[in-house]
Design an enzyme around this catalytic site. Structure first.
Site, PDB file in Angstrom:
ATOM      1  N   ASP A  86       0.618 -11.449  -3.155  1.00 55.37           N
ATOM      2  CA  ASP A  86       1.843 -10.644  -3.330  1.00 55.37           C
ATOM      3  C   ASP A  86       1.505  -9.423  -4.179  1.00 55.37           C
ATOM      4  OD1 ASP A  86       4.451  -9.874  -2.984  1.00 55.37           O
ATOM      5  OD2 ASP A  86       5.272 -11.181  -4.541  1.00 55.37           O
TER       6      ASP A  86
ATOM      7  N   LEU B  67       0.838  -1.197   0.000  1.00 51.44           N
ATOM      8  CA  LEU B  67       0.000   0.000   0.000  1.00 51.44           C
ATOM      9  C   LEU B  67       0.871   1.245   0.000  1.00 51.44           C
ATOM     10  CD1 LEU B  67      -2.562  -1.142   2.729  1.00 51.44           C
ATOM     11  CD2 LEU B  67      -2.912  -1.152   0.251  1.00 51.44           C
TER      12      LEU B  67
ATOM     13  N   HIS C 225      11.708 -13.018   4.212  1.00 52.95           N
ATOM     14  CA  HIS C 225      11.861 -13.364   2.798  1.00 52.95           C
ATOM     15  C   HIS C 225      13.204 -14.090   2.636  1.00 52.95           C
ATOM     16  CE1 HIS C 225       8.588 -10.790   1.049  1.00 52.95           C
ATOM     17  NE2 HIS C 225       8.691 -10.273   2.269  1.00 52.95           N
TER      18      HIS C 225
END
Length: 427
Positions: free
Chosen positions: A305, A64, A179
């Site tokens: 994603d 966002l 990640h």
């Protein structure tokens, strides 16, 4: 608002419901399944006959931009979310402003509340400014409402700093979202290191860049006992390693981006920038193993994603373009295609979109049990339709799925007991 959803086929794996039932909502909660109390009188009715009624999807990876106008805003992307049947979005740490302070977290949450579409959960930044050495105030971020912390795709200075971040997160009962990527091994790669990248002259990224980082993190989990969620697995060996870790009882979970379950390295043919993602699309063998991992519960969640980008971000030559797919509106229809292809049962597909990710976030969404938040979507099954990029509600139109044929389509979405999306011309 007292709302009744009548005549739908209710599928709620977490709550154990798999039958035609009416669903009754009041005060933002599920107050009845099958029957309501005698005094219940619906103010609004949704006709769900012939449709699937399932918990609203919970998306673990949505990017966002609360401060920007050109790129995705909280309002535009949560509006797109509910059009895709997603009622809870979890914003990643790589937003602007960086969520490394309670003020930045509150800004995100306030804008989501003002927009009034989907629920927003937020990952805080594990490191100040998403840097590599200075830890953020994780206790303050937890108090502000963060469900976990992450450094996104940014590297930590070294394994000692990563270990300290894990220990700090564990002391605050926070999950570290990680990640798995060894940045030195990845180098400047932009595609899977294989046949297609070689033919196109693109710098490649070996699966070892993922598995080496995953192995290091697994060792640190064994050492610290910290709760870790692996974000966006992409290769077969990573699934194998995760399976071993989970069988050993380590507190680890994982997700996969839905595009990894459908696309392979071949999608970059012709320098197709809309297939440029990080981690890169890999081989058919990797795709099949990821699908098996989802089916068998090794991977607990499928996410979008979602990275909506402005057109200029994809105009550069392939190695210099920004990676990412605007995927929140295709998350549910793509996942349901795995049912059509007999890869997943419908119950497993729904669970990986709902209860699985909700459990990772530690929230009580993802179920239609009485007392749970009234977050659900009504899906019309076996209604072939074509995805049209021009009809997208997201501010980003960067998708490789334009023109794809799907079979299941969201008809209505309810969040907090309110109808926040209805497909035009439908109940």
């Amino acid at each position: 608002m007292r709302l009744a959803i009548r005549g739908g086929y209710v599928l709620d794996p977490a709550g154990g419901t798999d039958a035609v039932r009416d669903v009754f909502c009041a005060r933002g909660k599920i107050v009845g399944l099958g029957t309501a109390t005698e005094e219940f009188e619906a103010e609004q009715v949704v006709d769900a006959q012939g449709c699937l009624v399932m918990p609203g999807a919970v998306d673990l990876a949505v990017c966002l931009n609360p401060m920007g106008e050109q790129r995705a805003s909280v309002e535009s992307e949560t509006r797109a979310a509910v059009a895709g049947g997603v009622t809870t979005v979890c914003s990643v740490a790589e937003t602007q402003p960086i969520p490394d302070s309670p003020a930045a977290v509150r800004l995100l949450m306030e804008q989501a509340q003002q927009a009034g579409f989907a629920r927003l959960e937020t990952l805080g930044a594990a490191m100040h400014g998403l840097g590599d050495t200075q830890l953020a105030s994780l206790g303050a971020l937890r108090e502000a409402g963060c469900v976990g912390v992450s450094n996104g795709t940014r590297p930590y200075a070294n394994l000692l700093v990563l270990r300290r971040a894990m220990e700090y997160a564990a002391s605050q009962d926070l999950t570290l979202f990680y990640h798995p990527l060894d940045h030195a091994l990845a180098g400047q790669g932009c595609a899977h290191e294989g046949t297609f990248a070689a033919r196109l002259g693109l710098p490649g990224i070996l699966p070892a860049a993922e598995t080496a980082a995953l192995a290091q993190m697994t060792a640190l989990v064994q050492d610290t006992g910290a709760r870790v969620h692996f974000c966006r697995l992409s290769c077969a060996q990573a699934v194998d390693m995760l399976e071993i870790g989970r069988q050993a009882g380590l507190p680890v979970t994982a997700d996969v981006a839905v595009h990894q379950l459908f696309l392979t390295e071949e999608a970059v043919e012709g320098f197709e920038v809309n297939a440029l993602v990080s981690p890169p699309l890999r081989t058919e063998h990797d795709r099949q193993r990821l699908r098996e991992g989802v089916r068998d519960g090794i991977i607990q969640a499928i996410c979008s994603d979602h990275q909506p980008l402005d057109p200029d971000s994809k105009m550069a030559p392939f190695p210099e373009a920004r990676p990412g797919i605007s995927g929140i509106e295709t998350l549910l229809p793509l996942t349901m295609e795995l049912v059509t292809e007999d890869i997943l049962t419908r119950a497993i597909a729904v669970e990986r979109l709902t209860a699985g990710p909700a459990e990772i976030l530690g929230r009580n969404t993802g179920t239609l049990a009485v007392g749970a938040p009234a977050d659900l979507c009504v899906v019309r099954l076996d209604e072939p339709w074509t995805f049209d990029v021009e009809a997208m509600l997201s501010a980003g139109r960067n998708t490789p799925f334009d023109g794809w044929q799907f079979h299941d389509r969201v008809q209505a979405t309810i969040c907090g007991g309110r109808i926040v999306y209805e497909r035009e011309g439908e109940a």
